[in-house]
Design a protein around this motif. Structure first.
Motif, mmCIF file in Angstrom:
data_model
loop_
_atom_site.group_PDB
_atom_site.id
_atom_site.type_symbol
_atom_site.label_atom_id
_atom_site.label_comp_id
_atom_site.label_asym_id
_atom_site.label_seq_id
_atom_site.Cartn_x
_atom_site.Cartn_y
_atom_site.Cartn_z
ATOM 1 N N LYS A 127 38.350 -3.489 -14.835
ATOM 2 C CA LYS A 127 37.309 -2.450 -15.274
ATOM 3 C C LYS A 127 37.184 -1.590 -14.176
ATOM 4 C CE LYS A 127 35.548 -4.686 -19.503
ATOM 5 N NZ LYS A 127 34.097 -5.032 -20.065
ATOM 6 N N PHE A 128 36.648 -2.098 -13.073
ATOM 7 C CA PHE A 128 36.216 -1.158 -12.027
ATOM 8 C C PHE A 128 37.392 -0.311 -11.712
ATOM 9 C CE2 PHE A 128 36.093 -0.769 -7.502
ATOM 10 C CZ PHE A 128 35.100 -0.010 -7.339
ATOM 11 N N LEU A 161 38.292 2.308 -14.175
ATOM 12 C CA LEU A 161 37.227 3.301 -14.298
ATOM 13 C C LEU A 161 37.432 4.421 -12.906
ATOM 14 C CD1 LEU A 161 34.604 4.634 -15.575
ATOM 15 C CD2 LEU A 161 33.365 3.023 -14.451
ATOM 16 N N ALA A 162 37.598 3.454 -11.903
ATOM 17 C CA ALA A 162 37.816 4.578 -10.496
ATOM 18 C C ALA A 162 39.121 5.388 -10.837
ATOM 19 C CB ALA A 162 37.786 3.596 -9.401
ATOM 20 N N PRO A 198 35.021 9.157 -7.117
ATOM 21 C CA PRO A 198 35.357 7.888 -8.343
ATOM 22 C C PRO A 198 34.904 6.508 -7.879
ATOM 23 C CG PRO A 198 37.241 9.473 -7.482
ATOM 24 C CD PRO A 198 36.152 9.509 -6.546
ATOM 25 N N ALA A 236 32.297 4.537 -9.964
ATOM 26 C CA ALA A 236 32.760 3.181 -10.540
ATOM 27 C C ALA A 236 31.720 2.043 -9.890
ATOM 28 C CB ALA A 236 34.145 2.784 -10.032
ATOM 29 N N SER A 237 30.990 2.335 -8.753
ATOM 30 C CA SER A 237 30.079 1.285 -8.178
ATOM 31 C C SER A 237 28.963 1.116 -9.333
ATOM 32 C CB SER A 237 29.759 1.605 -6.700
ATOM 33 O OG SER A 237 30.784 1.569 -6.039
ATOM 34 N N TYR A 254 28.992 0.910 -12.344
ATOM 35 C CA TYR A 254 29.334 -0.080 -13.241
ATOM 36 C C TYR A 254 29.026 -1.421 -12.603
ATOM 37 C CZ TYR A 254 32.295 -3.038 -15.828
ATOM 38 O OH TYR A 254 32.748 -4.170 -16.491
#
Length: 95
Positions: free
Chosen positions: A30-31, A34-35, A52, A56-57, A59
């Motif tokens: 997912k990370f 998302l990035a 990005p 994403a971090s 999350y």
């Protein structure tokens, strides 16, 4: 929100905590997805490349909070079970 960790009673003092999914693999996938999605505006608008991964971090921090609350929930359940065992042991010793 449902916990990903599951309390399983065993015999005596033995208790296991089972996970319903492969937690770390799911979080990392997912990370990176998302990035990758957040990288699209970087390519289009020429923004900084750190944006990005910073987004994403967030999350990852959210998942860490969920994991922390799940462990707190398990600790509360353990303390409750342990307290009940101690009370029953005390009442049995008085009789």
């Amino acid at each position: 929100m449902r916990s990903r960790l599951q309390w399983t009673n065993g015999r005596g003092e033995h208790v296991t905590v089972g996970r319903k999914q492969r937690y770390a693999a799911e979080v990392f996938v997912k990370f990176f997805v998302l990035a990758g999605l957040l990288y699209m505006p970087v390519l289009i608008f020429g923004w900084g490349e750190w944006i990005p991964f910073a987004g994403a971090s967030v999350y990852l921090l959210w998942e860490l909070g969920r994991f922390n609350s799940a462990l707190g929930e398990l600790a509360d359940l353990w303390n409750e079970q342990h307290e009940q065992r101690q009370e029953s042991a005390r009442s049995n010793s008085f009789h």
